[in-house]
Write a protein that holds these residues in place. Sequence first.
Motif, PDB file in Angstrom:
ATOM      1  N   GLU A   1       0.710  -1.149  -0.106  1.00  7.75           N
ATOM      2  CA  GLU A   1       0.039  -0.020   0.028  1.00  7.75           C
ATOM      3  C   GLU A   1       0.746   1.320   0.077  1.00  7.75           C
ATOM      4  O   GLU A   1       0.271   2.435   0.057  1.00  7.75           O
ATOM      5  CB  GLU A   1      -1.105  -0.065   1.108  1.00  7.75           C
ATOM      6  CG  GLU A   1      -2.082  -1.245   1.465  1.00  7.75           C
ATOM      7  CD  GLU A   1      -2.714  -1.254   2.312  1.00  7.75           C
ATOM      8  OE1 GLU A   1      -2.804  -0.157   3.231  1.00  7.75           O
ATOM      9  OE2 GLU A   1      -3.583  -2.304   2.673  1.00  7.75           O
ATOM     10  N   GLY A   2       1.972   1.209  -0.358  1.00  7.38           N
ATOM     11  CA  GLY A   2       2.714   2.391  -0.194  1.00  7.38           C
ATOM     12  C   GLY A   2       3.046   3.095  -1.600  1.00  7.38           C
ATOM     13  O   GLY A   2       2.186   2.836  -2.541  1.00  7.38           O
ATOM     14  N   ALA A   3       3.791   4.037  -1.306  1.00 11.24           N
ATOM     15  CA  ALA A   3       4.166   4.811  -2.621  1.00 11.24           C
ATOM     16  C   ALA A   3       5.445   4.568  -3.165  1.00 11.24           C
ATOM     17  O   ALA A   3       6.298   4.211  -2.441  1.00 11.24           O
ATOM     18  CB  ALA A   3       3.799   6.304  -2.211  1.00 11.24           C
ATOM     19  N   LEU A   4       5.685   5.014  -4.412  1.00 12.78           N
ATOM     20  CA  LEU A   4       7.003   4.964  -4.849  1.00 12.78           C
ATOM     21  C   LEU A   4       7.409   6.164  -5.566  1.00 12.78           C
ATOM     22  O   LEU A   4       6.844   6.668  -6.438  1.00 12.78           O
ATOM     23  CB  LEU A   4       7.146   3.602  -5.990  1.00 12.78           C
ATOM     24  CG  LEU A   4       8.350   3.451  -6.569  1.00 12.78           C
ATOM     25  CD1 LEU A   4       9.498   3.084  -5.954  1.00 12.78           C
ATOM     26  CD2 LEU A   4       8.162   2.454  -7.639  1.00 12.78           C
ATOM     27  N   MET A   5       9.030   6.675  -5.462  1.00  9.60           N
ATOM     28  CA  MET A   5       9.492   7.909  -6.116  1.00  9.60           C
ATOM     29  C   MET A   5      10.391   7.115  -6.876  1.00  9.60           C
ATOM     30  O   MET A   5      11.264   6.441  -6.282  1.00  9.60           O
ATOM     31  CB  MET A   5       9.623   9.029  -5.515  1.00  9.60           C
ATOM     32  CG  MET A   5      10.337   9.953  -6.119  1.00  9.60           C
ATOM     33  SD  MET A   5      10.974  11.281  -4.874  1.00  9.60           S
ATOM     34  CE  MET A   5      10.738  12.873  -6.065  1.00  9.60           C
ATOM     35  N   VAL A   6      10.699   7.417  -8.312  1.00 16.92           N
ATOM     36  CA  VAL A   6      11.696   7.060  -8.900  1.00 16.92           C
ATOM     37  C   VAL A   6      12.577   8.255  -9.558  1.00 16.92           C
ATOM     38  O   VAL A   6      11.683   9.129 -10.317  1.00 16.92           O
ATOM     39  CB  VAL A   6      11.447   5.997 -10.082  1.00 16.92           C
ATOM     40  CG1 VAL A   6      12.555   5.738 -11.059  1.00 16.92           C
ATOM     41  CG2 VAL A   6      10.524   4.785  -9.546  1.00 16.92           C
ATOM     42  N   GLN A   7      13.789   8.465  -9.394  1.00 20.33           N
ATOM     43  CA  GLN A   7      14.731   9.524  -9.907  1.00 20.33           C
ATOM     44  C   GLN A   7      15.507   8.834 -10.754  1.00 20.33           C
ATOM     45  O   GLN A   7      16.261   8.284 -10.370  1.00 20.33           O
ATOM     46  CB  GLN A   7      15.063  10.461  -8.869  1.00 20.33           C
ATOM     47  CG  GLN A   7      13.879  11.118  -8.163  1.00 20.33           C
ATOM     48  CD  GLN A   7      14.519  12.097  -6.989  1.00 20.33           C
ATOM     49  OE1 GLN A   7      15.595  11.787  -6.050  1.00 20.33           O
ATOM     50  NE2 GLN A   7      14.195  13.412  -6.930  1.00 20.33           N
ATOM     51  N   GLU A   8      15.665   9.299 -11.971  1.00 21.98           N
ATOM     52  CA  GLU A   8      16.527   8.979 -12.875  1.00 21.98           C
ATOM     53  C   GLU A   8      17.396  10.005 -13.571  1.00 21.98           C
ATOM     54  O   GLU A   8      16.847  11.140 -14.003  1.00 21.98           O
ATOM     55  CB  GLU A   8      15.860   8.030 -14.066  1.00 21.98           C
ATOM     56  CG  GLU A   8      14.940   7.018 -13.857  1.00 21.98           C
ATOM     57  CD  GLU A   8      15.870   5.699 -13.485  1.00 21.98           C
ATOM     58  OE1 GLU A   8      17.018   5.831 -13.372  1.00 21.98           O
ATOM     59  OE2 GLU A   8      15.129   4.836 -13.219  1.00 21.98           O
ATOM     60  N   CYS A   9      18.795   9.915 -13.624  1.00 21.38           N
ATOM     61  CA  CYS A   9      19.659  10.722 -14.268  1.00 21.38           C
ATOM     62  C   CYS A   9      19.684  10.605 -15.804  1.00 21.38           C
ATOM     63  O   CYS A   9      20.336   9.393 -16.155  1.00 21.38           O
ATOM     64  CB  CYS A   9      20.925  10.841 -13.496  1.00 21.38           C
ATOM     65  SG  CYS A   9      20.814  11.319 -12.021  1.00 21.38           S
ATOM     66  N   GLY A  10      19.336  11.179 -16.610  1.00 23.92           N
ATOM     67  CA  GLY A  10      19.339  10.872 -18.058  1.00 23.92           C
ATOM     68  C   GLY A  10      20.583  10.830 -18.563  1.00 23.92           C
ATOM     69  O   GLY A  10      20.903  10.154 -19.810  1.00 23.92           O
TER      70      GLY A  10
ATOM     71  N   ALA B   1       5.616   8.350  -8.486  1.00 27.48           N
ATOM     72  CA  ALA B   1       6.210   9.803  -9.258  1.00 27.48           C
ATOM     73  C   ALA B   1       7.402   9.164  -9.866  1.00 27.48           C
ATOM     74  O   ALA B   1       8.296   8.451  -9.291  1.00 27.48           O
ATOM     75  CB  ALA B   1       6.672  10.633  -8.152  1.00 27.48           C
ATOM     76  N   VAL B   2       7.604   9.506 -11.162  1.00 29.03           N
ATOM     77  CA  VAL B   2       8.704   9.122 -11.885  1.00 29.03           C
ATOM     78  C   VAL B   2       9.267  10.439 -12.465  1.00 29.03           C
ATOM     79  O   VAL B   2       8.444  11.383 -13.066  1.00 29.03           O
ATOM     80  CB  VAL B   2       8.411   8.126 -13.068  1.00 29.03           C
ATOM     81  CG1 VAL B   2       9.658   8.001 -13.842  1.00 29.03           C
ATOM     82  CG2 VAL B   2       7.967   6.974 -12.498  1.00 29.03           C
ATOM     83  N   SER B   3      10.630  10.842 -12.346  1.00 26.62           N
ATOM     84  CA  SER B   3      11.326  11.904 -12.629  1.00 26.62           C
ATOM     85  C   SER B   3      12.407  11.799 -13.220  1.00 26.62           C
ATOM     86  O   SER B   3      13.291  10.998 -13.067  1.00 26.62           O
ATOM     87  CB  SER B   3      11.306  12.999 -11.645  1.00 26.62           C
ATOM     88  OG  SER B   3      10.344  13.206 -10.920  1.00 26.62           O
ATOM     89  N   PHE B   4      12.721  12.160 -14.734  1.00 22.71           N
ATOM     90  CA  PHE B   4      13.957  12.089 -15.212  1.00 22.71           C
ATOM     91  C   PHE B   4      14.733  13.585 -15.211  1.00 22.71           C
ATOM     92  O   PHE B   4      14.091  14.629 -15.528  1.00 22.71           O
ATOM     93  CB  PHE B   4      13.809  11.794 -16.771  1.00 22.71           C
ATOM     94  CG  PHE B   4      13.796  10.325 -16.912  1.00 22.71           C
ATOM     95  CD1 PHE B   4      14.808   9.658 -17.305  1.00 22.71           C
ATOM     96  CD2 PHE B   4      12.462   9.765 -16.474  1.00 22.71           C
ATOM     97  CE1 PHE B   4      14.562   8.072 -17.299  1.00 22.71           C
ATOM     98  CE2 PHE B   4      12.347   8.331 -16.606  1.00 22.71           C
ATOM     99  CZ  PHE B   4      13.467   7.751 -17.304  1.00 22.71           C
ATOM    100  N   TYR B   5      16.034  13.665 -14.534  1.00 19.61           N
ATOM    101  CA  TYR B   5      16.682  14.905 -14.755  1.00 19.61           C
ATOM    102  C   TYR B   5      17.749  14.712 -15.896  1.00 19.61           C
ATOM    103  O   TYR B   5      18.530  13.645 -15.917  1.00 19.61           O
ATOM    104  CB  TYR B   5      17.395  15.156 -13.126  1.00 19.61           C
ATOM    105  CG  TYR B   5      16.222  14.791 -12.329  1.00 19.61           C
ATOM    106  CD1 TYR B   5      15.772  16.140 -11.861  1.00 19.61           C
ATOM    107  CD2 TYR B   5      15.952  13.874 -11.786  1.00 19.61           C
ATOM    108  CE1 TYR B   5      14.783  16.158 -10.917  1.00 19.61           C
ATOM    109  CE2 TYR B   5      14.912  13.770 -10.466  1.00 19.61           C
ATOM    110  CZ  TYR B   5      14.154  15.025 -10.473  1.00 19.61           C
ATOM    111  OH  TYR B   5      13.599  15.023  -9.268  1.00 19.61           O
ATOM    112  N   ASP B   6      17.943  15.628 -16.737  1.00 20.49           N
ATOM    113  CA  ASP B   6      18.945  15.800 -17.599  1.00 20.49           C
ATOM    114  C   ASP B   6      20.241  15.976 -17.208  1.00 20.49           C
ATOM    115  O   ASP B   6      20.934  17.141 -17.299  1.00 20.49           O
ATOM    116  CB  ASP B   6      18.805  16.664 -18.664  1.00 20.49           C
ATOM    117  CG  ASP B   6      19.503  16.596 -19.851  1.00 20.49           C
ATOM    118  OD1 ASP B   6      20.194  15.593 -20.240  1.00 20.49           O
ATOM    119  OD2 ASP B   6      19.613  17.656 -20.621  1.00 20.49           O
TER     120      ASP B   6
END
Length: 86
Positions: free
Chosen positions: A19-28, A59-64
Amino acid sequence: VTPGLTGALELSDLSVLGEGALMVQECGQDALFPPEGMRATCERIQALFAKAGQLDRLAVSFYDVPHQFNARMQADAFAWLDRWLR
């Protein structure tokens, strides 16, 4: 994790369990991981959360940027944690 479970599932499949949440941060520009693999895994996770009706918990975020955890990423992560750990 149950022994042998990863033989039947991808690790990304496990992200939607519970029942949790997930945040993914990716470095492009991350030289450690191929961008195609990062995107494919994030798309798989998004599809799993959508199928479970829980896209609001992802939440999925890509950072350049190259591999790092910069101030912007930290601020995004702390805001996410503040939301989900209350």
